[in-house]
Enzyme design. Structure first.
Site, PDB file in Angstrom:
ATOM      1  N   GLU A  49     -11.234   5.968 -56.258  1.00  0.00           N
ATOM      2  CA  GLU A  49     -10.753   6.586 -57.485  1.00  0.00           C
ATOM      3  C   GLU A  49     -11.034   5.999 -58.842  1.00  0.00           C
ATOM      4  O   GLU A  49     -11.366   6.736 -59.704  1.00  0.00           O
ATOM      5  CB  GLU A  49      -9.118   6.903 -57.462  1.00  0.00           C
ATOM      6  CG  GLU A  49      -8.520   7.619 -58.406  1.00  0.00           C
ATOM      7  CD  GLU A  49      -6.880   7.662 -58.681  1.00  0.00           C
ATOM      8  OE1 GLU A  49      -6.511   7.694 -57.470  1.00  0.00           O
ATOM      9  OE2 GLU A  49      -6.261   7.349 -59.471  1.00  0.00           O
TER      10      GLU A  49
ATOM     11  N   THR B 164      -3.715   6.694 -59.708  1.00  0.00           N
ATOM     12  CA  THR B 164      -2.550   7.474 -59.356  1.00  0.00           C
ATOM     13  C   THR B 164      -1.741   6.822 -58.054  1.00  0.00           C
ATOM     14  O   THR B 164      -0.652   7.506 -57.976  1.00  0.00           O
ATOM     15  CB  THR B 164      -2.965   8.693 -59.030  1.00  0.00           C
ATOM     16  OG1 THR B 164      -4.011   8.692 -57.848  1.00  0.00           O
ATOM     17  CG2 THR B 164      -3.800   9.599 -59.832  1.00  0.00           C
TER      18      THR B 164
ATOM     19  N   HIS C 208      -8.500   8.798 -47.164  1.00  0.00           N
ATOM     20  CA  HIS C 208      -8.676   7.386 -46.446  1.00  0.00           C
ATOM     21  C   HIS C 208      -7.995   7.349 -45.233  1.00  0.00           C
ATOM     22  O   HIS C 208      -6.577   6.801 -45.079  1.00  0.00           O
ATOM     23  CB  HIS C 208      -8.113   6.321 -47.448  1.00  0.00           C
ATOM     24  CG  HIS C 208      -9.217   5.882 -48.412  1.00  0.00           C
ATOM     25  ND1 HIS C 208      -8.949   5.198 -49.676  1.00  0.00           N
ATOM     26  CD2 HIS C 208     -10.639   6.100 -48.395  1.00  0.00           C
ATOM     27  CE1 HIS C 208     -10.080   5.370 -50.243  1.00  0.00           C
ATOM     28  NE2 HIS C 208     -11.105   5.649 -49.581  1.00  0.00           N
TER      29      HIS C 208
HETATM   30  S1  SF4 Z   1      -3.197  11.641 -56.641  1.00  0.00           S
HETATM   31 FE1  SF4 Z   1      -1.266  11.795 -55.445  1.00  0.00          FE
HETATM   32  S2  SF4 Z   1      -1.200  13.757 -54.781  1.00  0.00           S
HETATM   33 FE2  SF4 Z   1      -3.038  13.514 -55.361  1.00  0.00          FE
HETATM   34  S3  SF4 Z   1      -4.147  12.829 -53.494  1.00  0.00           S
HETATM   35 FE3  SF4 Z   1      -3.714  10.978 -54.544  1.00  0.00          FE
HETATM   36  S4  SF4 Z   1      -1.872  10.366 -53.457  1.00  0.00           S
HETATM   37 FE4  SF4 Z   1      -2.179  12.591 -53.058  1.00  0.00          FE
END
Ligand code: SF4
Length: 328
Positions: A136, A175, A51
Site C-alpha cells: 500500500e 490505512t 495478503h
Molecule cells: S483499507 Fe481497510 S477496508 Fe480497505 S482493504 Fe484495507 S483494511 Fe480493508
C-alpha cells in the site's frame, strides 16, 4: 491436520468482533471471481489480491495468475490491480499496453491516493506515515513524483525531516497502522510543523480501528491471544502488537489451524481469538473446530462495533479496451 490426543479440558475463548475480512477485501476477492466469470481464465492479478495465502491459492485454482509486474501479463489479457493500490507508473504502463484493467484498489486506499495527489498539485510537501516496502505504501508513494512524498514510521523519523517549519506540510497515513502509534507520530508532526494539514485524525480505516478496539477489550482478559492472519498482513501484525501492549499475557500470529501452539494452549485457561482484515471467517472457524477436538470450549463473543460498510464493484472493461477506458 495432526491434532495431539489428550483428555478434553475447559478453555474459555473470547472471540473478537468485528474480526476478519473487511469490505475492501471482500470486494477485491469478488472482483477477481467476477473477472474470471466474465473473461474466463487466465485472469492476471498484479501482486497478491489480498495478503492471505488461503485466498490466493483458492483463486489460483479458479484460474487467477498472480504476477509481480505487468511485463508478465500477455497483451490483451485482463489484469486486476490488488486491494493495496498501485503507483501511477503501473497504471500508465497498463494504459500504454492497452491492457484491460479491473481496479480492486480498496476505495479507502484510493481516497488516500486522491488526497496525496491533491496536496502535491497544490505544491505542498507530503509526509506519509507508513511502513517502508508495504504494497500500500509503495502505491501511495507512487501517486506523486519521486521526492514529493516523505515516508516516516516513527516520531524519530519526523525529527529527521528537513522540511521548512514555516510552510504548509500535508500528511497522510497508511490505512492499516496501529491507532495509538500513529497518533504519536501525528502529534510530533504537529509540533514540528504548525501549519500541518491532513485528515481529521488519520487515514486508518474503519476495519483496522474496529479490529484493534476489539483486541484491546479482550487482551487484558486472556492468557494468550491468537490472530489469524498472514505474516505479510500489516493489519494482522498490528493486532498482535496491540494485544501485547494492552495486556494479553502472550500474543501470536497464526495462518491456519495447523499453526496452533498446542504446548502453549495446554498451559492457559483463557484464549483470545481474532483475525486480520484479509483473513476469511472460514479460517477462524477452522481454528475453533481444531480447538474443540482438544478442549471443551466456552466461546464468548466480545463485540465492539457493528460493521455495515460495503463497496460496489468497479466497471469491468471489454477486452482490448482503449487505454482511457481501461481503468476507473
Ligand atoms: S483499507 Fe481497510 S477496508 Fe480497505 S482493504 Fe484495507 S483494511 Fe480493508
Amino acid at each position: 491436520m495432526n491434532i495431539p490426543s489428550a483428555p478434553r479440558r475447559p478453555l474459555t475463548v473470547l472471540l473478537a468482533a468485528p474480526r476478519g475480512s473487511c469490505a475492501g477485501v471482500e470486494r477485491a476477492i469478488a472482483i477477481v471471481e467476477e473477472a474470471l466469470r466474465r473473461y474466463g481464465p487466465p485472469v492476471y492479478v498484479r501482486h497478491e489480491i489480498v495478503h492471505n495465502r488461503y485466498v490466493v491459492d483458492r483463486l489460483k485454482r479458479q484460474g487467477a495468475v498472480f504476477v509481480d509486474e505487468l511485463d508478465a501479463v500477455p497483451d490483451g489479457r485482463p489484469v486486476v490491480f490488488s486491494a493495496h493500490g498501485v503507483a501511477e507508473t503501473v497504471r500508465q504502463e497498463a494504459g500504454r499496453r492497452r491492457l484491460p484493467v479491473v481496479d480492486a484498489t480498496c476505495p479507502l486506499v484510493a481516497k488516500v491516493h486522491r488526497a496525496v495527489d491533491r496536496h502535491v498539485r497544490a505544491g505542498r510537501p507530503v509526509v506519509l506515515i507508513g511502513h517502508d516496502g508495504h504494497a500500500e505504501v509503495v502505491g501511495t508513494l507512487g501517486q506523486a513524483p519521486p521526492g514529493a512524498v516523505h515516508l516516516v514510521e516513527s516520531p524519530a523519523d519526523v525529527d529527521r525531516l528537513t522540511l521548512p517549519a514555516d510552510r504548509t506540510i500535508a500528511y497522510a497515513t497508511q490505512t492499516t497502522l496501529a491507532v495509538e502509534e500513529t497518533a504519536a507520530v501525528v502529534t510530533r508532526l504537529q509540533q514540528r510543523f504548525p501549519l500541518l494539514t491532513g485528515p481529521a485524525r488519520d487515514d486508518i480505516c474503519y476495519a483496522t480501528s474496529n479490529r484493534q478496539a476489539a483486541v484491546k477489550a479482550i487482551a487484558p482478559r486472556v492468557d494468550l491471544l491468537l490472530v489469524v492472519g498472514a505474516p505479510n498482513s500489516s493489519n494482522s501484525n498490528r493486532l498482535v502488537e496491540v494485544a501485547r501492549t494492552t495486556g494479553a499475557g502472550d500474543a501470536r500470529l497464526i495462518e491456519r489451524a495447523h499453526d496452533l501452539p498446542w504446548d502453549r494452549l495446554e498451559t492457559i485457561a483463557s484464549l483470545g481469538l481474532t483475525a486480520g482484515a484479509s483473513a476469511p471467517e472460514l479460517l477462524v472457524q477452522e481454528v475453533l473446530d481444531a480447538l474443540r477436538l482438544r478442549f471443551t470450549l466456552d466461546v464468548r463473543t466480545v463485540r465492539l462495533a457493528e460493521e455495515t460498510q460495503s463497496f460496489r464493484l468497479p466497471r469491468f472493461p471489454p477486452l482490448f479496451a482503449a487505454p482511457d477506458q481501461a481503468a476507473e
